[in-house]
Motif scaffolding. Structure first.
Motif, PDB file in Angstrom:
ATOM      1  N   ARG A  48       5.389  -0.428 -10.096  1.00 36.91           N
ATOM      2  CA  ARG A  48       5.054  -0.265  -8.840  1.00 36.91           C
ATOM      3  C   ARG A  48       3.512  -0.118  -8.653  1.00 36.91           C
ATOM      4  NH1 ARG A  48       7.478   0.318  -4.063  1.00 36.91           N
ATOM      5  NH2 ARG A  48       9.572   0.845  -4.744  1.00 36.91           N
ATOM      6  N   ARG A  53       3.665  -1.895  -3.860  1.00 38.93           N
ATOM      7  CA  ARG A  53       4.335  -3.167  -4.308  1.00 38.93           C
ATOM      8  C   ARG A  53       4.672  -3.170  -5.720  1.00 38.93           C
ATOM      9  NH1 ARG A  53       1.132  -6.962  -4.772  1.00 38.93           N
ATOM     10  NH2 ARG A  53      -0.642  -5.835  -5.155  1.00 38.93           N
ATOM     11  N   PHE A  54       5.609  -4.453  -5.991  1.00 35.02           N
ATOM     12  CA  PHE A  54       5.747  -4.377  -7.243  1.00 35.02           C
ATOM     13  C   PHE A  54       5.129  -5.566  -7.910  1.00 35.02           C
ATOM     14  CE2 PHE A  54      10.044  -2.570  -5.597  1.00 35.02           C
ATOM     15  CZ  PHE A  54       9.896  -1.396  -6.565  1.00 35.02           C
ATOM     16  N   ASN A  89       8.895   5.310  -8.301  1.00 33.45           N
ATOM     17  CA  ASN A  89       8.507   4.304  -9.064  1.00 33.45           C
ATOM     18  C   ASN A  89       9.510   3.195  -9.044  1.00 33.45           C
ATOM     19  OD1 ASN A  89      10.238   5.423 -10.892  1.00 33.45           O
ATOM     20  ND2 ASN A  89       8.918   5.645 -12.383  1.00 33.45           N
TER      21      ASN A  89
END
Length: 747
Positions: A48, A53-54, A89
């Motif tokens: 993360r 965002r990932f 996370n």
């Protein structure tokens, strides 16, 4: 020739087998091997970013480069102390599907033929992911004796999994609890093969839906684990050897798997243990000759984590270990190195490419049935109602074992209640192993439940008294004072499977060194079954006040608790986050205690084994202790009472009348036991072969009927049936008239 004819595997109207054959014919040996590997831990595939965002990791890029794609990915959504994933996370319900889609796009783009990956997730008691609904553990499910309720809960878990982009559900179902010292007892439905078989059918029906060529968008194919005999490990030690003869294996440890296969289970997981010297993942007699050839199983066989590499102790190296597992019948590995060398194994002649192709075909078939090539895997909305289902299972699992003097439910004369014990005010230890981190406040302890549901004017006092583990007795005086000043003491004791970041883990996720209050779960086996010293001291001190005491056990295995002292004893197993509500309802009489024991409760570990369905020998006792369990399989009291009439055999049905002889409406679970009087081989004392729940008003009588299924063994033997409220009661119950079952009868 049209493009669809040129690439039949891309044609969604073509039969699945046609598509599999076409795709397989286009694959290189390297690509085939890649489909059989599940090498990565899913949480290593993403990170993360600071903006929430990932992004994908270099580890995922390297893994997909290795075989130009990815066969399967384990635990993309898993969250716990081992993975290190939590709410800071990891993916939650709102973004889990987006993460799955991000990973899948990369996998398909990296694959020359556009082959998507299977996302494999743990679903031991609900999807093991952030925001996933946590259900009571399997031992609690078994205590409900209600497969229909569990089927609904399993369907909900499948919908949650698919809503987040997951595909394949790893579900504990096949292990039979024969030694409660084993830390994974909580993952078993109980000690009986018939009971486990009915719940295994329920989870397959609930998660997979009606058998069809394609799975519905809210249904998930099931991997039933563990196949087979893992619950028979010597000494109750995790992954220890199993001393199983063929008859014990077939009588006790295979019926649940057989039921799951008949129900259409998509996959099974080979167990860690060995059978007759050969580990299950290398056991061709088990995985191919029995499972596939005799039972006709056409699904996927997955190895347990790192089990294939252990075969190198037999073969000499990991290359030949992978070849042995593949030839035995394993299709998909888990974290092993051995399966990454299958290309070399084929080239060296250690295993045939035909065997490799058969395994690849099974993996591909499952991907087609999930619609992964056709966007049929479009995610569904996250389902609602999980809390209600979890609470319903917890409520149905609460089992009243003793109620001297009718101290429960709380009467109107009780105005002051002391709620005591280390499990009384915390929900952290109400859930089993394999549980994701929970949001603060997203759970209800017993104290919370009582305070919310108690009638106005009920004075509720609280003191923990001691911790679950350790020898600190300093809190006991406060608890004793609260008990002495009350009309009733509710003492909540038990164990914990809650992992913490300080726990040390093996490479397969089992606990290695426990530094928390964890007393149960994978890798947490006990030599004795007594609660900790401080808990016993607290119990003795509270009972000594003379205040009527109701002990509630929140546990993952049957602990040995003294038979005397407390007026009432209930067990809830691990009831899940909202188990406090369920327990409070039962204590207050807002709900009846309807649970029944799925395992026998021993007096001490020295007695073991104490399961009810032992061989029918001259069962000798001990000089220094009773040999019988404290509470037998099937036992459970109600707030009313029931009587059972003698059973009647009518054709292929056994009938018996059940009467509510008490003053409250209640539910009894009528249990049908088979006793063999003359057989070709030595019989067991009793065998459960049917159960029916019946709800009765005071004074009401109803006839319960048990159709005798074709799966029951014993043709040509002299048998009798007994209908009772527990295994112990069945031994003295009036039997049917004994008769010789002719060959054509389904016995």
């Amino acid at each position: 020739m049209s493009a669809a004819d040129a690439q039949r595997y891309r044609d969604p109207t073509a039969p699945v087998d046609t598509r599999v054959h076409d795709l397989l014919s286009r694959m290189t040996l390297r690509e085939k091997v890649g489909q059989l590997n599940q090498r990565m831990y899913g949480w290593d595939a993403y990170r993360r970013t600071p903006d929430g965002r990932f992004e994908l990791t270099d580890a995922l890029y390297a893994e997909t480069d290795r075989f130009e794609g990815l066969g399967a990915l384990y635990g993309l959504q898993r969250a716990d102390a081992w993975s290190g994933v939590d709410h800071t996370n990891g993916p939650g319900a709102e973004d889990g599907a987006a993460l799955a889609a991000l990973v899948q796009r990369h996998v398909v783009e990296r694959s020359r033929l556009g082959i998507p990956a299977l996302f494999v997730e743990e679903v031991p008691h609900g999807h093991m992911a952030l925001d996933g609904t946590v259900l009571p553990v399997n031992l609690a499910v078994g205590a409900t004796w209600d497969p229909g309720l569990y089927e609904r809960a399993a369907a909900h878990a499948a919908a949650e999994l698919r809503s987040r982009g997951g595909h394949l559900a790893l579900v504990s179902a096949l292990d039979i609890a024969r030694d409660p010292r084993w830390g994974r007892t909580e993952e078993c439905f109980g000690e009986d093969p018939y009971l486990a078989a009915r719940f295994t059918e329920a989870v397959v029906r609930g998660m997979q839906g009606e058998p069809a060529e394609y799975f519905a968008a809210d249904k998930a194919p099931v991997v039933l684990k563990h196949f087979a005999g893992q619950g028979a490990t010597v000494g109750g030690r995790n992954s220890a050897e199993s001393e199983l003869g063929p008859r014990e294996l077939h009588d006790i440890h295979l019926p649940a798997a057989r039921a799951g296969v008949r129900a259409g289970a998509a996959a099974v997981m080979a167990a860690y243990n060995e059978v007759d010297g050969m580990p299950c993942c290398g056991n061709r007699a088990l995985l191919t000759e029995l499972l596939r050839e005799r039972w006709g199983f056409e699904g996927l066989v997955m190895a347990d984590g790192l089990a294939v590499d252990r075969l190198a102790r037999i073969t000499g190296d990991k290359v030949s270990a992978g070849a042995l597992a593949l030839a035995a019948g394993v299709d998909l590995s888990l974290w092993d190195e051995g399966f990454t060398h299958l290309e070399e194994a084929v080239e060296r002649g250690l295993v045939t490419e035909e065997a490799l192709d058969a395994a690849v075909a099974r993996v591909l078939r499952l991907k087609f049935r999930l619609g992964l090539f056709d966007q049929r895997d479009a995610t569904v909305p996250f389902p609602v109602g999980g809390r209600e289902l979890s609470t319903a299972v917890a409520r149905s699992a609460v089992t009243l074992l003793r109620n001297d003097g009718g101290v429960l439910p709380l009467s109107a004369s009780v105005s002051r209640v002391a709620v005591l014990g280390p499990q009384s005010a915390t929900a952290a230890h109400q859930s089993g192993d394999y549980t994701a981190p929970q949001h603060p406040g997203a759970a209800v302890s017993l104290l919370d439940g009582l305070r919310r549901l108690a009638p106005p004017g009920l004075d509720i006092r609280h003191a923990p008294g001691c911790a679950l583990t350790g020898d600190d007795l300093s809190g006991i005086p406060e608890a004793v004072a609260a008990a002495a000043a009350s009309d009733l003491a509710v003492l909540v004791l038990g164990g914990s499977s809650a992992r913490t970041p300080g726990t040390e883990f093996d490479a397969n996720g089992a606990a290695r060194t426990v530094v928390s209050e964890m007393t149960c779960g994978e890798g947490v086996d006990l030599a004795g079954l007594r609660l900790g010293r401080a808990q016993h001291a607290l119990l003795d001190a509270v009972v000594a006040t003379g205040t009527p005491t109701a002990v509630v056990l929140v546990q993952g295995r049957p602990h040995a608790v003294p038979a005397t002292g407390a007026a009432a004893l209930l067990t809830a197993w691990y009831p899940g986050p909202w188990g406090g509500d369920a327990l409070a309802e039962v204590l207050l009489g807002l709900a009846e205690p309807v649970g029944r024991l799925p395992v026998s409760v021993p007096r001490s570990a020295a007695q073991l084994p104490v399961y009810y369905n032992h061989k029918d020998t001259e069962y000798g006792g001990y000089v220094d202790e009773d040999a019988e369990p404290l509470h037998s399989f099937g036992h459970g009291l109600s707030y009313t009472s029931f009587t059972y009439g003698p059973p009647r055999l009518s054709g292929h049905t056994v009938e018996a009348d059940v009467t509510n002889t008490g003053e409250r409406q209640g539910r009894s679970v009528a249990q049908l036991y088979l006793r063999r009087l003359r057989t070709p081989v030595w019989p067991r004392t009793l065998e459960l072969c049917g159960f029916r729940a019946v709800e009765l008003a005071p004074g009401e009588t109803r006839t319960v009927a048990f159709p005798l299924g074709a799966e029951l063994p014993g043709r040509g033997t002299v048998v009798e049936f007994r209908v009772a409220q527990s295994a112990r009661a069945a031994l003295t119950a009036v039997p049917t008239q004994s008769f010789t079952a002719p060959d054509e009868t389904p016995l």
